[in-house]
Design an enzyme around this catalytic site. Structure first.
Site, PDB file in Angstrom:
ATOM      1  N   GLY A   1       0.835  -1.193   0.000  1.00  0.00           N
ATOM      2  CA  GLY A   1       0.000   0.000   0.000  1.00  0.00           C
ATOM      3  C   GLY A   1       0.870   1.242   0.000  1.00  0.00           C
TER       4      GLY A   1
ATOM      5  N   GLY B   1       0.810  -5.195   0.783  1.00  0.00           N
ATOM      6  CA  GLY B   1      -0.421  -5.268   0.008  1.00  0.00           C
ATOM      7  C   GLY B   1      -0.287  -6.053  -1.274  1.00  0.00           C
TER       8      GLY B   1
ATOM      9  N   GLU C   1       6.442  -5.206   7.627  1.00  0.00           N
ATOM     10  CA  GLU C   1       5.789  -4.146   8.386  1.00  0.00           C
ATOM     11  C   GLU C   1       6.429  -3.820   9.730  1.00  0.00           C
ATOM     12  OE1 GLU C   1       3.092  -5.596   5.295  1.00  0.00           O
ATOM     13  OE2 GLU C   1       4.248  -6.616   6.846  1.00  0.00           O
TER      14      GLU C   1
ATOM     15  N   ASP D   1      -0.594  -7.318   7.650  1.00  0.00           N
ATOM     16  CA  ASP D   1      -2.040  -7.167   7.469  1.00  0.00           C
ATOM     17  C   ASP D   1      -2.449  -7.813   6.152  1.00  0.00           C
ATOM     18  OD1 ASP D   1      -1.016  -5.319   5.692  1.00  0.00           O
ATOM     19  OD2 ASP D   1      -2.308  -3.662   6.316  1.00  0.00           O
TER      20      ASP D   1
END
Length: 359
Positions: A71, A119, A142, A150
């Site tokens: 992302g 992502g 992350e 995530d």
């Protein structure tokens, strides 16, 4: 012909025979996702699902550097810094698309060539046909920016062999094709120069092709990925990362003196202490979860709370704003992050992403 109304400059839609192609088109940003791209992907997938002429959907990235680097964290950073009440909108739109991909009606083929991180894993590894190449560089990095795995990674990582998923989630280290297949984040290895002929062959299938037919075509282009380094270190990884606290993991690493352990220990020491502890708890809870939806909801709750705190902004600053690669985490040590500190990340109340699902 593709419906051009569902594409933008950053997501291009094409047809190669019966194969529908979604091209992530931000090569200068390593095809990092933003909200407009997620919306375009969703619209395209909905359109293709109802088209009987389409045999499969192929997702690829523009350029040779990668499918998707994740992302667009700079946008989230700037939104959070400005106290934008819509700061979590990207995740509210992205996570349901990850779930859509996991249960997509037509064969979904992800070309995981080059960089596939964060992502990017979300738009690839939930699909049915996940193709890596000799250029694949996959990671969930992350904890290095004060965030947590995530996009449903806390559903995927616990289902990797042994504790290899725990190793990935905590260290954020990059893996290649063989390791991606070994950890169940990919299926087959295809040389990068064979990807274009592969898509052309998929386009020769009839509309409504089955997953078995698509896989048979893919297998014609696949080659063995070679040995998996993670598999070679599996006993060590299981021995060290089997614990339920990061402190115990670090103590176990300190008892090892081989090169892999020393490098892993040095990497973990540079990660956000809060992120490490949140990631481990998320991965452990993901192991006990009964559905991807449950993990996505939990990740969203924790992620939204992270945006209220220091480490994410400091991690992004050090990584992509100032690029000094020297984040100052707060708290700075594992010992300063207590269980009650972690509990509030899970107890926070945020909008439910999947109201039609009972958890």
């Amino acid at each position: 012909m593709p419906d051009t109304s569902i594409q933008s400059d950053e997501v291009l839609i094409d047809r190669i025979g019966s194969a529908a192609v979604i091209l992530l088109n931000r090569p200068k940003a390593l095809n990092s996702l933003n909200s407009a791209m997620v919306r375009a992907m969703k619209a395209a997938l909905e359109e293709f699902a109802g088209n009987p002429e389409i045999s499969c959907v192929v997702v690829k990235g523009e350029g040779e550097r990668g499918l998707c680097a994740g992302g667009d964290i700079r946008v989230i950073y700037e939104s959070g810094k400005s106290d934008d009440p819509e700061v979590t909108r990207f995740w509210r739109e992205e996570f349901p698309v990850n779930y859509m991909i996991s249960r997509y009606e037509k064969p979904y083929v992800a070309l995981m060539d080059g960089i596939v991180m964060g992502g990017g894993v979300g738009v690839a590894s939930h699909g049915k046909h996940r193709i890596v190449t000799e250029r694949t560089r996959l990671a969930m990095p992350e904890t290095g920016i004060g965030y947590v795995p995530d996009v449903g990674a806390t559903w995927l990582l616990p289902r990797a062999p042994g504790e290899t998923g725990t190793w990935m989630g905590l260290t954020g280290e990059v893996i290649g094709a063989a390791d991606a297949i070994y950890t169940n984040l990919a299926d087959v290895n295809v040389p990068s120069e064979r990807l274009a002929p592969l898509v052309e062959a998929l386009g020769e299938l009839k509309g409504g092709a089955s997953d078995e037919q698509v896989r048979a075509v893919i297998d014609r282009f696949a080659v063995a990925p070679g040995e998996s380094p993670l598999e070679a270190h599996r006993d060590l990884i299981d021995r060290v990362f089997r614990f339920d606290t990061v402190e115990e993991v670090v103590e176990a690493l300190n008892r090892e003196d081989d090169e892999f352990s020393i490098r892993t220990r040095d990497i973990v020491a540079k990660r956000s202490p809060t992120s490490l502890k949140l990631a481990l708890r998320l991965i452990r809870r993901g192991r006990e979860s009964s559905s991807l939806v449950e993990c996505l909801e939990r990740e969203f709750t924790v992620g939204a709370e992270i945006l209220r705190n220091h480490d994410f902004y400091e991690g992004v600053r050090a990584a992509i704003i100032d690029k000094d690669r020297n984040p100052k985490w707060s708290p700075a040590t594992l010992e300063e992050v207590g269980d009650t500190d972690l509990d509030r990340y899970f107890a926070a109340r945020h909008p439910v992403l999947f109201p039609d699902h009972r958890l």
